[in-house]
Design a protein around this motif. Structure first.
Motif, mmCIF file in Angstrom:
data_model
loop_
_atom_site.group_PDB
_atom_site.id
_atom_site.type_symbol
_atom_site.label_atom_id
_atom_site.label_comp_id
_atom_site.label_asym_id
_atom_site.label_seq_id
_atom_site.Cartn_x
_atom_site.Cartn_y
_atom_site.Cartn_z
ATOM 1 N N UNK A 142 0.834 -1.200 0.000
ATOM 2 C CA UNK A 142 0.000 0.000 0.000
ATOM 3 C C UNK A 142 0.871 1.253 0.000
ATOM 4 N N UNK A 143 1.883 1.288 0.855
ATOM 5 C CA UNK A 143 2.777 2.440 0.918
ATOM 6 C C UNK A 143 3.640 2.561 -0.330
ATOM 7 N N UNK A 144 3.962 1.421 -0.925
ATOM 8 C CA UNK A 144 4.850 1.435 -2.077
ATOM 9 C C UNK A 144 6.288 1.170 -1.720
ATOM 10 N N UNK A 145 6.522 0.463 -0.597
ATOM 11 C CA UNK A 145 7.879 0.066 -0.213
ATOM 12 C C UNK A 145 8.002 -1.439 -0.408
ATOM 13 N N UNK A 146 9.205 -1.971 -0.588
ATOM 14 C CA UNK A 146 9.364 -3.398 -0.904
ATOM 15 C C UNK A 146 8.893 -4.313 0.226
ATOM 16 N N UNK A 147 7.938 -5.193 -0.043
ATOM 17 C CA UNK A 147 7.492 -6.132 0.995
ATOM 18 C C UNK A 147 8.603 -7.031 1.505
ATOM 19 N N UNK A 148 9.619 -7.274 0.664
ATOM 20 C CA UNK A 148 10.720 -8.136 1.103
ATOM 21 C C UNK A 148 11.550 -7.492 2.204
ATOM 22 N N UNK A 149 11.301 -6.208 2.484
ATOM 23 C CA UNK A 149 11.978 -5.536 3.599
ATOM 24 C C UNK A 149 11.285 -5.798 4.932
ATOM 25 N N UNK A 150 10.327 -6.730 4.945
ATOM 26 C CA UNK A 150 9.521 -6.897 6.158
ATOM 27 C C UNK A 150 10.324 -7.336 7.373
ATOM 28 N N UNK A 151 11.468 -7.993 7.169
ATOM 29 C CA UNK A 151 12.283 -8.346 8.328
ATOM 30 C C UNK A 151 12.893 -7.100 8.966
ATOM 31 N N UNK A 152 13.143 -6.066 8.158
ATOM 32 C CA UNK A 152 13.548 -4.776 8.711
ATOM 33 C C UNK A 152 12.449 -4.229 9.610
ATOM 34 N N UNK A 153 11.201 -4.248 9.084
ATOM 35 C CA UNK A 153 10.071 -3.718 9.844
ATOM 36 C C UNK A 153 9.897 -4.488 11.142
#
Length: 403
Positions: A142-153
């Motif tokens: 939705x935001x337009x950021x890479x979902x693969x960064x979810x471990x960062x989140x």
């Protein structure tokens, strides 16, 4: 001035049973309680609504308690008051509309199916394998950021949620000079803000995109636009609060159905009850259990005088269990009507993400029931609950049967 009470609330370690009983006692004997830190706790439904509906007396600007603090920002939608709040919320609402949320449904359905496709065998962790990745991927896309960064989140949220303090004021601000606060709060916030800032700068350099960050950059009201900081703060709020609360909602839903097997069976016969079940879960086990305000002047809550400049912690959990508004409040009843639960708050700060949380909760439950003919918490499994202020499990081992 109220006399502080020595009563200490229990933990959530038993799933809330001891807390429900303690809150019932507080509603009867100390509906407005001053604790040893000078914080006033509000427990009855009517009083919680009164606090949340009057921003002129009960301010969301917690920096009033620590004017020299840099822990909170006037750019954060959840901690500002009118008239600034009205302008900022209007600008954000231009980009984050009900239509935007409704349009996500096909993608949420697809993601839920994909995540369950990855479940092998008859056991999996609901939180780690499904309830965490589903909302975080949805919000990232939705935001337009890479979902693969979810471990960062996840790393940022895990660090911030691990901060343990007793004093509610310290819970909001921390010891800003302390190493633990620096490591668990300041550092992950700085990393997250820097991450989102880079994406906002890219949208300003390349306008016209259709993701939420692009629409926030383009939002305009009478010539007024959102600043980079305001967009970053809202994006961070949506990313962190959105995925954590929805993850806890999904875990709480399975816990409630485990305790009410007849309702789980009825849901399989009549899936049209799913939205009502989600609503009752929000009442019974709201993911966010309190909201904080600061008095702008001396005032009265119930029969208790609260001085100016005091923190007021209104218990959403207690309000949702108030027998003055809910018959048999500790009974799980999806057909409860009306159901004036306050899991998403009340008044001008009613959660903007509520429609998205409800959508994700409904679709996730539909997917689980369609995929598995039986869902049980794995016998003997251990799991722990988040810290005070949150109501949800960090993991939930399940044993399922297919077909």
């Amino acid at each position: 001035m109220a006399t502080p009470t020595a009563s200490t609330p229990p933990t959530m370690a038993d799933g809330g049973r001891a807390m429900f009983a303690w809150l019932r006692e507080m509603r009867e004997t100390h509906p407005v309680r001053e604790d040893e830190y000078g914080v006033f706790h509000v427990y009855r439904h009517a009083d919680v609504l009164a606090v949340s509906a009057d921003p002129a007396v009960f301010s969301s600007d917690l920096s009033r308690l620590r004017p020299d603090s840099d822990a909170l920002s006037e750019e954060i939608l959840s901690v500002i008051d009118p008239p600034v709040h009205r302008r900022l919320r209007s600008l954000v609402s231009q980009a984050f509309t009900p239509r935007t949320v409704a349009a996500l449904e096909p993608r949420v359905v697809e993601l839920a199916g994909q995540l369950l496709d990855e479940v092998e065998g008859s056991e999996f962790d609901l939180v780690g394998d499904f309830a965490y990745p589903l909302p975080v991927i949805v919000i990232a896309e939705l935001l337009g950021v890479p979902p693969e960064d979810r471990e960062l989140f996840r790393g940022w949220s895990d660090r911030m949620l691990s901060m343990q303090v007793d004093d509610p004021v310290e819970m909001q601000f921390g010891d800003e000079s302390g190493d633990e606060y620096e490591r668990l709060v300041k550092e992950p916030l700085k990393e997250m803000h820097g991450y989102l800032q880079r994406h906002v700068e890219e949208r300003r350099a390349n306008p016209g995109g259709n993701d939420l960050l692009s629409r926030l950059v383009a939002a305009e009201l009478d010539g007024d636009r959102l600043t980079d900081r305001q967009i970053v703060e809202f994006g961070g709020l949506l990313l962190m609060a959105g995925h954590v609360s929805t993850s806890m909602l999904l875990g709480n839903t399975v816990l409630c159905l485990e305790e009410n097997r007849e309702i789980a069976a009825e849901l399989r016969r009549d899936p049209s009850l799913i939205p009502a079940v989600v609503e009752e879960v929000l009442r019974m086990r709201p993911p966010i259990t309190v909201m904080a305000r600061v008095t702008t002047r001396e005032t009265t809550i119930g029969s208790v005088t609260v001085p100016e400049g005091r923190m007021v912690m209104a218990s959403l959990l207690s309000a949702n269990h108030d027998e003055r508004h809910f018959a048999e409040p500790e009974r799980f009843d999806p057909r409860r009507s009306p159901n004036p639960q306050v899991a998403f708050g009340h008044g001008i700060h009613y959660c903007l993400g509520a429609p998205l949380a409800r959508l994700e909760g409904r679709i996730a439950l539909e997917a689980l029931l369609a995929r598995f003919s039986d869902i049980r918490i794995t016998p003997g499994a251990s799991f722990d609950y988040h810290r005070d202020g949150l109501f949800g499990v960090r993991s939930l081992p399940l044993t399922v049967r297919r077909g």
